[in-house]
Design a protein around this motif. Structure first.
Motif, short mmCIF file in Angstrom:
data_model
loop_
_atom_site.label_atom_id
_atom_site.label_comp_id
_atom_site.label_asym_id
_atom_site.label_seq_id
_atom_site.Cartn_x
_atom_site.Cartn_y
_atom_site.Cartn_z
N LEU A 26 19.41 26.06 2.19
CA LEU A 26 19.68 24.83 2.88
C LEU A 26 21.85 24.88 2.80
O LEU A 26 21.71 24.13 4.24
N PHE A 27 22.07 25.35 2.51
CA PHE A 27 23.49 25.39 2.89
C PHE A 27 24.49 26.61 3.73
O PHE A 27 24.27 25.66 5.17
N GLY A 28 23.36 27.50 4.19
CA GLY A 28 22.93 28.25 5.28
C GLY A 28 22.49 27.28 6.90
O GLY A 28 23.10 27.14 8.01
N LEU A 29 22.00 26.63 6.91
CA LEU A 29 20.91 25.55 7.42
C LEU A 29 21.84 24.37 7.88
O LEU A 29 22.50 24.27 9.40
N LEU A 30 23.09 24.02 7.01
CA LEU A 30 23.69 22.78 6.86
C LEU A 30 24.79 23.48 8.17
O LEU A 30 25.50 22.43 8.45
N PHE A 31 25.08 23.98 7.69
CA PHE A 31 26.65 24.73 8.22
C PHE A 31 26.83 25.47 9.35
O PHE A 31 28.08 26.49 9.29
N ARG A 32 25.50 25.81 10.15
CA ARG A 32 25.07 26.69 10.63
C ARG A 32 25.78 26.69 11.92
O ARG A 32 26.41 27.28 12.46
N ASN A 33 26.65 25.19 12.30
CA ASN A 33 26.82 24.81 13.40
C ASN A 33 28.98 25.42 13.00
O ASN A 33 29.23 25.74 13.89
N GLN A 34 28.84 24.87 12.13
CA GLN A 34 30.56 25.54 11.68
C GLN A 34 30.67 27.00 11.33
O GLN A 34 31.46 27.74 12.13
N ASN A 35 29.68 27.62 10.86
CA ASN A 35 29.67 29.28 11.22
C ASN A 35 29.75 29.79 12.60
O ASN A 35 30.72 30.83 12.72
N LEU A 36 28.88 29.30 13.40
CA LEU A 36 28.66 29.34 14.36
C LEU A 36 30.33 29.00 15.63
O LEU A 36 30.33 29.98 16.13
N ALA A 37 30.89 28.34 14.72
CA ALA A 37 32.20 27.58 15.64
C ALA A 37 33.61 29.30 15.50
O ALA A 37 33.98 29.36 16.06
N ILE A 38 33.25 29.53 14.16
CA ILE A 38 33.77 30.37 13.62
C ILE A 38 33.61 31.67 14.21
O ILE A 38 34.54 32.37 15.13
N ALA A 39 32.18 31.86 14.27
CA ALA A 39 32.26 33.10 15.52
C ALA A 39 32.36 33.96 16.70
O ALA A 39 32.86 34.53 17.34
N GLN A 40 32.32 32.43 17.05
CA GLN A 40 33.04 31.65 18.82
C GLN A 40 34.30 31.72 18.36
O GLN A 40 34.92 32.89 19.52
N GLN A 41 35.37 31.90 17.82
CA GLN A 41 36.77 32.13 18.38
C GLN A 41 36.95 33.15 17.70
O GLN A 41 37.53 33.88 18.48
N GLN A 42 36.10 34.04 16.44
CA GLN A 42 36.70 35.11 16.52
C GLN A 42 36.25 36.30 17.77
O GLN A 42 36.80 37.20 17.96
#
Length: 463
Positions: free
Chosen positions: A128-144
């Protein structure tokens, strides 16, 4: 400001390279492609993966006379280090794709024996944690991924500049060697004449020794020029990734002439700050740090959050929902938050330092370029014409028997020194120009601490 030549090649190279391996919505790719289209530039199609074969394009370019434009093309197509960097870009692309995927659910099956016989239970769980914060993780990967793009583009800037610096050095070394080969026969003949005149009593022992010493120094200078020619050629081969039959390059006979005028650009500093790739990379890293800090703050007490849905396979009415989360009794993740805040502050000051260094580099490189232009112009307009005029006058005086052979040899020594120094001055100008243009897009390679000096053989002999 008119975009320099190095920028044109850089922009199209980066556009063609990055277009093939870019992840979705990478800003750098769009910017480079738009600039390349405005400049109407053309290059051979660049490799987008390790299976691409660019040997035909490289061979076609190698068979033509080299120029500052073609060496940049060959280097981008064939330099192994740059191609390895392109392959490494796939890592960030894979990370970005991975960050965009939903977390896989988990399924467990248990079978237990009870009073009524065997009973099968199914448990279905997901992060559930990965699902709730999926957009934030995607934004970080985009920046990298954006940072990886900027790193590749910055390597491209350096490769274009280094290949052109190597060409300028190789052309100058070849030109100086050919010139010394031309004057060697005349110097040897003068030394032989001095020896004969000494034998008949028309030359003193001192005059004979001076003529022979200069002939020996020219031979030494010629050997040094041959060594420099080999070294500069090998440096060029390494930048272009060439070997075997491709080593038979056609170098231009001389470097391009000086422009008629040179006017420093007062906006160069501001232009560099707005477009330098290392500064864009620093800003992207700062944005990634900010995203990471926001994620750490918002998820501080939600670490380990998961959900499970279970029930009996035989009894459909038997269902249960279980939520699990971490109890922040001992570790409230304050250290993790402090670390993220410190990293963000560190990155902020690093970005400031890069901006200060970038401004200084541009100012210094433009000042060096202006000085080298003035020096090369002085050789072109003053020293070389005067040396040629003096030589012509001395030939006339020698033909009129007003001066002797020794005075004519001494003048030849001075002329050789002036010509070779003029060649080096033109090379210094082009080297400074390439470094200045590179500093508008990325960190420029430092110039040599000491400009090459003329050999002692070029110094005029005393009377």
């Amino acid at each position: 400001m008119r975009i320099p030549t190095i920028t044109k090649t850089l922009l199209l190279c980066a556009g063609a390279v990055l277009a093939g391996c870019a992840s979705p919505a990478l800003e750098l790719t769009q910017q480079v492609e738009q600039q390349a289209n405005r400049e109407q530039l053309q290059l051979p199609e660049l490799p987008t993966d390790l299976s691409s074969d660019t040997s035909a394009a490289v061979k076609s370019l190698v068979q033509q006379p080299l120029s500052f434009q073609s060496v940049a093309q060959i280097a981008v197509l064939n330099n192994p280090d740059f191609l390895a960097a392109m392959a490494a870009l796939q890592v960030s692309k894979a990370d970005l794709e991975q960050a965009g995927l939903l977390p896989n659910p988990g399924l467990s099956i248990s079978r237990a024996r009870g009073e009524e016989g065997y009973e099968t239970e199914l448990e279905f769980g997901f992060d559930l944690f990965g699902l709730l914060f999926r957009n934030q993780n995607l934004a970080i990967a985009q920046q990298q991924a954006n940072q990886q793009q900027y790193q590749l583009a910055e390597q491209l800037v350096a490769l274009v500049a280094q290949s052109r610096l190597a060409l300028a050095e190789a052309v100058t070394a070849e030109q100086q060697l050919n010139y010394l080969l031309q004057v060697q026969d005349a110097i040897d003949a003068s030394a032989e004449l001095a020896s004969r005149m000494y034998q008949v009593g028309n030359y003193s022992a001192l005059q004979k020794a001076r003529a022979q010493k200069y002939a020996a120094e020219v031979k030494l200078q010629l050997a040094q020029a041959q060594q420099q020619q080999i070294q500069s050629r090998e440096a060029l081969y390494r930048q272009l990734g060439l070997w075997g039959q491709d080593l038979a390059l056609q170098l231009p006979q001389q470097l391009p002439d000086l422009p008629d005028t040179f006017t420093p650009d007062p906006n160069a500093e501001q232009l560099a700050v707005s477009q330098r790739l290392d500064l864009h990379q620093a800003r992207a890293s700062l944005a990634a740090m900010a995203e990471q800090l926001e994620l750490t703050q918002s998820s501080r007490f939600l670490r380990g959050l998961d959900a499970e849905l279970s029930g009996s396979a035989q009894h459909s009415e038997s269902r249960s929902l279980t939520l699990g989360f971490e109890l922040p009794l001992f570790d409230r993740h304050s250290a993790r938050l402090n670390k993220a805040q410190a990293q963000l502050q560190q990155q902020f000051y690093l970005a400031q330092a890069k901006a200060v260094n970038a401004r200084s580099e541009v100012r210094l490189n433009q000042a060096t370029l202006a000085q080298n232009y003035a020096i090369a112009r002085h050789y072109q307009q003053q020293l070389v014409p005067l040396a040629q005029r003096i030589n012509q006058e001395n030939v006339l005086r020698y033909n009129g028997m007003l001066i002797g052979v020794f005075e004519l040899i001494a003048d030849t020594q001075a002329q050789v020194a002036t010509i070779t120094q003029a060649m080096q001055a033109l090379n210094n100008f082009h080297q400074a120009r390439i470094r200045f243009e590179q500093s508008l897009w990325g960190a420029a390679a430092p110039a040599s601490s000491a400009q090459p000096e003329a050999s002692s053989a070029a110094a005029p002999a005393g009377h």
